[in-house]
Design a protein around this motif. Structure first.
Motif, PDB file in Angstrom:
ATOM      1  N   UNK A 290       0.846  -1.207   0.000  1.00 40.43           N
ATOM      2  CA  UNK A 290       0.000   0.000   0.000  1.00 40.43           C
ATOM      3  C   UNK A 290       0.875   1.248   0.000  1.00 40.43           C
ATOM      4  N   UNK A 291       0.408   2.284  -0.674  1.00 37.94           N
ATOM      5  CA  UNK A 291       1.114   3.566  -0.674  1.00 37.94           C
ATOM      6  C   UNK A 291       0.469   4.485   0.358  1.00 37.94           C
ATOM      7  N   UNK A 292       0.848   4.293   1.611  1.00 38.33           N
ATOM      8  CA  UNK A 292       0.329   5.158   2.679  1.00 38.33           C
ATOM      9  C   UNK A 292       1.117   6.467   2.690  1.00 38.33           C
ATOM     10  N   UNK A 293       0.559   7.527   3.294  1.00 43.60           N
ATOM     11  CA  UNK A 293       1.328   8.781   3.377  1.00 43.60           C
ATOM     12  C   UNK A 293       2.669   8.570   4.069  1.00 43.60           C
ATOM     13  N   UNK A 294       2.675   7.728   5.113  1.00 48.49           N
ATOM     14  CA  UNK A 294       3.911   7.481   5.863  1.00 48.49           C
ATOM     15  C   UNK A 294       4.965   6.808   4.980  1.00 48.49           C
ATOM     16  N   UNK A 295       4.524   5.790   4.212  1.00 46.95           N
ATOM     17  CA  UNK A 295       5.449   5.061   3.332  1.00 46.95           C
ATOM     18  C   UNK A 295       5.989   5.977   2.243  1.00 46.95           C
ATOM     19  N   UNK A 296       5.112   6.799   1.647  1.00 49.88           N
ATOM     20  CA  UNK A 296       5.534   7.714   0.589  1.00 49.88           C
ATOM     21  C   UNK A 296       6.521   8.753   1.121  1.00 49.88           C
ATOM     22  N   UNK A 297       6.228   9.288   2.303  1.00 48.88           N
ATOM     23  CA  UNK A 297       7.111  10.298   2.900  1.00 48.88           C
ATOM     24  C   UNK A 297       8.477   9.706   3.249  1.00 48.88           C
ATOM     25  N   UNK A 298       8.461   8.503   3.827  1.00 48.56           N
ATOM     26  CA  UNK A 298       9.719   7.865   4.238  1.00 48.56           C
ATOM     27  C   UNK A 298      10.611   7.609   3.028  1.00 48.56           C
ATOM     28  N   UNK A 299      10.037   7.040   1.965  1.00 47.35           N
ATOM     29  CA  UNK A 299      10.842   6.729   0.783  1.00 47.35           C
ATOM     30  C   UNK A 299      11.311   8.003   0.089  1.00 47.35           C
ATOM     31  N   UNK A 300      10.432   9.000  -0.004  1.00 42.32           N
ATOM     32  CA  UNK A 300      10.811  10.244  -0.672  1.00 42.32           C
ATOM     33  C   UNK A 300      11.953  10.932   0.089  1.00 42.32           C
ATOM     34  N   UNK A 301      11.887  10.872   1.410  1.00 39.41           N
ATOM     35  CA  UNK A 301      12.953  11.464   2.228  1.00 39.41           C
ATOM     36  C   UNK A 301      14.292  10.787   1.991  1.00 39.41           C
ATOM     37  N   UNK A 302      14.289   9.444   1.922  1.00 37.76           N
ATOM     38  CA  UNK A 302      15.532   8.683   1.646  1.00 37.76           C
ATOM     39  C   UNK A 302      16.130   9.083   0.301  1.00 37.76           C
ATOM     40  N   UNK A 303      15.255   9.157  -0.693  1.00 44.64           N
ATOM     41  CA  UNK A 303      15.687   9.468  -2.055  1.00 44.64           C
ATOM     42  C   UNK A 303      16.268  10.881  -2.120  1.00 44.64           C
ATOM     43  N   UNK A 304      15.624  11.811  -1.437  1.00 42.34           N
ATOM     44  CA  UNK A 304      16.087  13.187  -1.424  1.00 42.34           C
ATOM     45  C   UNK A 304      17.487  13.287  -0.820  1.00 42.34           C
ATOM     46  N   UNK A 305      17.706  12.537   0.274  1.00 43.27           N
ATOM     47  CA  UNK A 305      19.017  12.531   0.917  1.00 43.27           C
ATOM     48  C   UNK A 305      20.080  11.957  -0.017  1.00 43.27           C
ATOM     49  N   UNK A 306      19.712  10.885  -0.724  1.00 39.42           N
ATOM     50  CA  UNK A 306      20.631  10.224  -1.664  1.00 39.42           C
ATOM     51  C   UNK A 306      21.050  11.178  -2.790  1.00 39.42           C
ATOM     52  N   UNK A 307      20.120  11.973  -3.302  1.00 36.82           N
ATOM     53  CA  UNK A 307      20.412  12.843  -4.439  1.00 36.82           C
ATOM     54  C   UNK A 307      21.125  14.134  -4.046  1.00 36.82           C
ATOM     55  N   UNK A 308      20.899  14.618  -2.811  1.00 34.27           N
ATOM     56  CA  UNK A 308      21.515  15.887  -2.412  1.00 34.27           C
ATOM     57  C   UNK A 308      22.749  15.714  -1.536  1.00 34.27           C
ATOM     58  N   UNK A 309      22.881  14.548  -0.888  1.00 35.69           N
ATOM     59  CA  UNK A 309      24.124  14.219  -0.216  1.00 35.69           C
ATOM     60  C   UNK A 309      24.295  14.748   1.184  1.00 35.69           C
ATOM     61  N   UNK A 310      25.521  14.585   1.718  1.00 34.76           N
ATOM     62  CA  UNK A 310      25.774  14.850   3.143  1.00 34.76           C
ATOM     63  C   UNK A 310      25.769  16.325   3.536  1.00 34.76           C
TER      64      UNK A 310
END
Length: 607
Positions: free
Chosen positions: A488-508
Motif C-alpha cells: 500500500x502507498x500510505x502517506x507514511x510510506x511515501x514520505x519515508x521513501x521520498x525522504x531517503x531518495x532526497x538525501x541520496x540525491x543531495x548528499x551529506x
C-alpha cells in the motif's frame, strides 16, 4: 467618535482575470470564435459517432474500406481534440468558473465516448492478415499515408486485446482519469496557502506561481516561511493526496497487466518503442555523477556562508549583488536574441507567437499553475505562463516556445496522423531553446558577477531537469513496483521513501527538512506515469544538439529543423539519430553531465 486602529496593509492578492490587459491573454477565438461555435462542434462529434457503427466490421473487405475507416477516424479525432482542448484551456483560465468546469467535463465524457466507439479499429486491423494489409498498401495510393501507423499497430500486436475488451477499456477511460482530475481540483482550486511577510514586512499570499520567486529571495526568513507555508498546506491534505496517487498508480498497474506487459513501466515505455535499458541507464548514469551534485551543494553552502544548507536554500541565487528583474517585454527581446542561431525563419515564427495571441502571460485567481504549451492541429500552439519577472520565467518562456515551434513546424509540415510527436522527443526542442539562450546571455556579459549568476542558473537547470527529474523517475519506478508487489502507498510510506531518495540525491552537505518529505504530494506529473524521465533524457539530447548548432552552424541547424518538421512520423530514437544524437547509448547523458562538471568547476573559481 472613538478612535480606530489604522487598518493593516492588505496582502498582495493575486489579481482577477478581468483586470489583466487583453494583450497578455491568449486568443482562444482562433480555435472557436465563441462558446456557441464550440457547442456546434460538440454536436457534430455526437452525430459523427453514429457513423462509426456502420464502419465496424468492414475494414478487411478492401483497401478502399480500410482507407475510409482510417480517414473517418482522423476526422472525428481532429474534431474531438478541438472540443476537448478549448474546453480545458477555458477552464485553465480560471478553474473556479462553473461553466467551463461543466464544458470540460462534457468534453472529457465525449472524448471517452469517441475512444469507445473507435475501439474496434485496432483489434479489427489486427484481425486482417499482414500479407493482406501489405497488398492493400500496394494497390491503394492514398492508403500509403497510413503505412507507419499500420506498422506501429502490428508492432504492438501481442498487447492489443479483443474488440470487446478494447471497448470496455475505452469506456473505463473516464474512471481512469479520476485520480488526475481529483488531484488537479485539489491542487488548483481547493488548496489554499497562508500569507507570509515579504522582505519589506508586507503581507503576501503564498501561491504556487509565487513560490519559486519567494524561494529565490535573498531574505532567508522569507524563504523559510514560504517553504513551511507551502508544505504545511499539503501536509494537511496528505491522506487525500496519498489515496489519489495510490489509485493513479493502481490504474497504471492495471493497464499494464491487462495488456500483458511485465510491468507498468514497460507498458509506458513501449508506447514510444523505448527499451527498459534506456530508463535504467539514465538512473544508473546519474548515480555515477551524484558526487558532482554533492560538490555543487557544498559550493552553494559555502557561497551563501551558511553553517547548515536547508532545502529552502536551494533556489536563492548564490551571487547576491545581481538583481535580474526581467519585465515580460524585455524577456521577449532576450529570447529572440538568444535563438538567432536557429535562423531567420525560426525567429520570425517566434515573433508571430509573441504578437498573435499565442501566450497567456500573467497569473490570476483560479488560473492553472505552472506553464505549458498546448493546442490542436487546427489552432495556434498556445502557451500558458504565470510570468513573475524572474530570470527563471525568461527561460520558461523560451522553453514553452520551443514546444510551440516544434508543434508549429510539425503541424504545418506533416499530415494530421503524424503531426503529434511523442513526449520522449518533446522536451528536446524546449531545452535546446534554453541552452541557446543561456549561451547567448553568457557570451554577452563581461561582468564577473553576472556571469557567476548565470552559471548558477545554468547549474540550477541541470539540478532541476536532469538530477531532480531522474529522482522523480526513480520514485515513480519504486512506487509502481511496490503496488505491483501488493504493498500500500500510505502517506507514511511515501514520505519515508521520498525522504531517503532526497538525501541520496543531495548528499551529506544538505540539512534535510522534514517538510520536503511531502514534496511527492505536489507533483502533477506523477499522474502522467513515467513522463518525467523524458525531461532528463530530453535535456541530455538537447545539450548535445545545442553544442552542434553553435559549433557547426548551418548543417546542424538544418538537421535540427528537419527533426522538428518530422513530428511523429518515425520512432523517437530514430528521429533523434537523424538530428545527431543516439539515445540508445549513455553517451549523450555522460556528455551533458560533463558540462555540469565544468560549470561547477568554473563557478568554484569565480566564487
Amino acid at each position: 467618535m472613538p478612535q480606530h486602529e489604522p487598518e493593516a496593509k492588505q496582502a498582495q492578492k493575486v489579481q482577477e482575470r478581468k483586470a489583466i490587459d487583453q494583450q497578455y491573454k491568449w486568443r482562444l477565438e482562433k480555435l472557436y470564435a465563441d462558446d456557441a461555435a464550440w457547442e456546434k462542434d460538440f454536436t457534430t462529434v455526437k452525430e459523427l459517432l453514429k457513423e462509426s457503427v456502420k464502419i465496424a466490421g468492414s475494414l478487411g473487405e478492401s483497401a478502399e474500406k480500410l482507407y475510409a475507416a482510417l480517414h473517418f477516424t482522423d476526422e472525428i479525432s481532429r474534431k474531438i481534440e478541438n472540443v476537448f482542448i478549448y474546453a480545458r484551456m477555458k477552464k485553465d483560465e480560471d478553474n473556479r468558473v462553473t461553466k467551463y468546469q461543466e464544458m470540460s467535463d462534457k468534453a472529457q465524457g465525449l472524448s471517452v465516448e469517441v475512444q469507445s466507439s473507435l475501439s474496434f479499429l485496432v483489434p479489427e486491423i489486427l484481425s486482417i492478415p499482414e500479407e493482406k494489409i501489405k497488398a492493400f498498401l500496394e494497390e491503394h495510393e492514398e492508403l500509403k499515408l497510413y503505412q507507419f501507423y499500420l506498422e506501429e499497430i502490428l508492432r504492438q500486436k501481442e498487447h492489443i486485446l479483443t474488440k470487446e475488451e478494447e471497448q470496455i477499456l475505452a469506456q473505463a477511460g473516464e474512471l481512469a482519469a479520476a485520480p488526475r482530475n481529483i488531484f488537479s481540483m485539489i491542487n488548483n482550486a481547493d488548496i489554499k496557502f497562508p500569507t507570509i511577510k515579504d522582505e519589506m514586512g508586507e503581507e503576501v499570499e503564498v501561491t504556487k506561481g509565487r513560490y519559486v520567486k519567494l524561494l529565490e529571495s535573498s531574505d532567508r526568513r522569507v524563504r523559510h516561511d514560504a517553504f513551511k507555508a507551502l508544505y504545511n498546506s499539503y501536509e494537511k491534505q496528505k491522506n487525500t493526496i496519498a489515496a489519489t496517487l495510490n489509485y493513479s498508480v493502481k490504474k497504471d498497474v492495471f493497464y499494464g497487466k491487462v495488456r500483458k506487459y511485465p510491468s507498468a513501466l514497460q507498458a509506458s515505455l513501449d508506447e514510444d518503442n523505448i527499451s527498459l535499458q534506456v530508463y535504467d541507464n539514465l538512473i544508473e548514469t546519474i548515480h555515477e555523477y551524484l558526487p558532482d551534485m554533492y560538490r555543487y551543494v557544498k559550493l552553494r553552502k559555502r557561497a551563501l556562508g551558511l553553517d547548515a544548507l536547508h532545502m529552502y536554500d536551494l533556489y536563492t541565487p548564490i551571487v547576491k549583488d545581481v538583481k535580474m528583474e526581467v519585465p515580460y517585454e524585455d524577456a521577449l527581446k532576450q529570447v529572440s536574441e538568444g535563438l538567432k542561431p536557429l535562423g531567420g525563419e525560426y525567429v520570425s515564427l517566434l515573433q508571430k507567437g509573441f504578437t498573435e495571441g499565442w501566450i497567456d502571460v500573467y497569473e490570476n485567481e483560479g488560473k492553472t499553475s505552472g506553464a505549458y504549451s498546448w493546442g490542436s492541429y487546427d489552432s495556434p500552439p498556445y502557451v500558458l505562463l504565470n510570468y513573475q519577472n524572474t530570470i527563471h520565467d525568461v527561460f520558461t518562456l523560451a522553453h514553452e516556445m520551443g514546444h510551440s515551434l516544434h508543434s508549429y513546424y510539425a503541424r504545418t509540415t506533416q499530415p494530421y496522423p503524424y503531426a503529434g510527436y511523442k513526449i520522449f522527443v518533446a522536451e528536446v526542442a524546449s531545452t535546446v531553446n534554453e541552452a541557446l539562450l543561456m549561451q547567448d546571455l553568457l557570451k554577452k556579459t563581461g561582468d564577473k558577477n553576472v556571469r557567476a549568476y548565470l552559471l548558477n542558473h545554468y547549474l540550477e537547470q541541470f539540478r532541476g531537469t536532469v538530477f531532480r527529474q531522474t529522482m522523480f523517475a526513480e520514485f515513480e519506478k519504486e512506487v509502481h513496483e511496490r503496488v505491483e508487489r501488493g504493498e500500500a502507498l500510505t502517506p507514511e510510506a511515501l514520505c519515508a521513501y521520498y525522504g531517503e531518495l532526497n538525501q541520496k540525491y543531495y548528499g551529506p552537505e544538505i540539512t534535510m527538512d522534514e517538510e520536503i518529505k511531502m514534496e511527492w504530494a505536489r507533483i502533477p506529473h506523477f499522474y502522467n506515469a513515467f513522463y518525467v524521465y523524458k525531461y532528463a533524457t530530453g535535456y541530455a539530447a538537447a545539450i548535445s544538439l545545442s553544442q552542434q548548432i553553435l559549433q557547426e552552424g548551418e548543417p546542424a541547424v538544418k538537421r535540427y529543423i528537419d527533426f522538428l518538421k518530422k513530428g511523429g512520423s518515425d520512432y523517437p530514437i530514430q528521429l533523434l539519430q537523424g538530428a545527431g544524437v543516439d539515445m540508445t547509448t549513455t553517451d549523450p547523458i555522460h556528455s551533458a553531465l560533463k558540462v555540469f562538471q565544468q560549470l561547477v568547476e568554473e563557478l568554484e573559481q569565480l566564487l
